[in-house]
Scaffold this active site. Structure first.
Site, short mmCIF file in Angstrom:
data_model
loop_
_atom_site.label_atom_id
_atom_site.label_comp_id
_atom_site.label_asym_id
_atom_site.label_seq_id
_atom_site.Cartn_x
_atom_site.Cartn_y
_atom_site.Cartn_z
N ARG A 103 17.11 52.05 1.98
CA ARG A 103 17.18 51.75 3.39
C ARG A 103 16.63 50.46 4.12
NH1 ARG A 103 16.79 56.67 8.05
NH2 ARG A 103 14.40 55.87 7.83
N THR A 107 17.73 47.47 9.87
CA THR A 107 18.98 47.53 10.39
C THR A 107 19.57 49.01 10.08
OG1 THR A 107 19.68 47.02 8.04
CG2 THR A 107 19.53 45.12 9.61
N ASP A 202 9.04 62.08 4.20
CA ASP A 202 9.70 61.08 3.51
C ASP A 202 9.70 61.65 2.11
OD1 ASP A 202 9.89 59.16 1.43
OD2 ASP A 202 10.27 57.76 3.03
N ASP A 205 8.11 59.99 -0.87
CA ASP A 205 6.71 59.89 -1.04
C ASP A 205 6.11 61.24 -1.30
OD1 ASP A 205 6.92 57.15 -0.32
OD2 ASP A 205 6.36 57.35 1.89
#
Length: 211
Positions: A103, A107, A202, A205
């Site tokens: 990603r 944006t 996340d 992670d």
């Protein structure tokens, strides 16, 4: 698009431990593996089979076998790799392809940087693996990638989803293909940084560490 939320006490328990910020990476990886196996059971409910003759120690009977061509499992790199073993444990004859998307944090669009998939997926049942369905952009890009190669039967297995992302996927799919989303939970919303709330952080992670 069809949505299936796996409503099961074991699913809810494992997801609760995954959400806990204090859960260490080794435990997180193990729980993702276990949770995906439970979700895979639901995701493969409509997997195609054909009848075969089986000779038991007592008599001959009719059983079923997964139909050809074999299903293909596609983890979305990198976080989807943490879901692969849990899926293939349940469907060991499935082939495995890889799709690398990330990603753009400005944006929020998905950028494709790698793929290892057959050019022709006509007639194949495809299972996408991605822990988080947040904005929906990554999953839409992945589904579109498969549809361009002839796939018309796609199931996405995610740990959690946001309502905003589900809406994006539903609007994209329309009546173009048979797409199913299987999740452990649909969370409240996205925050201003497009993270799922309450979410679990996340996933990449937490699976593999910050790199």
């Amino acid at each position: 698009m069809r949505l299936h939320v796996a409503d099961h006490p074991l699913v809810a328990h494992k997801l609760s431990v995954l959400r806990d910020a204090k859960t260490p990476s080794p435990t997180f990886r193990q729980l993702v593996d276990e949770l995906v196996t439970l979700l895979a059971y639901e995701a493969t409910r409509d997997v195609r089979t054909h009848e075969v003759e089986v000779v038991t120690p007592v008599a001959t009977t009719t059983g079923v076998k997964l139909a050809d061509p074999n299903p293909i499992v596609v983890p979305i790199l990198r976080a989807g790799l943490g879901m692969l073993e849990g899926m293939t444990r349940l469907v060991p004859t499935a082939e495995v392809g890889f799709l690398g998307l990330q990603r753009d944090e400005e944006t929020l669009e998905a950028i494709t940087y790698a793929n290892r998939l057959p050019d022709d997926l006509t007639g194949r049942q495809c299972f996408l693996l991605d822990p988080m369905l947040a904005t929906g952009n990554t999953l839409v890009a992945s589904i579109d990638y498969l549809l361009q190669r002839g796939a018309r039967d796609v199931t996405a297995v995610c740990l959690i989803a946001a309502p905003e992302g589900l809406k994006v996927v539903e609007e994209f799919v329309g009546d173009r293909a048979d797409v199913q989303i299987v999740v452990a939970a649909v969370d409240e919303r996205l925050n201003e940084k497009a993270y799922i709330v309450p979410g679990l952080g996340d996933a990449g992670d937490r699976l593999y560490g910050i790199v």
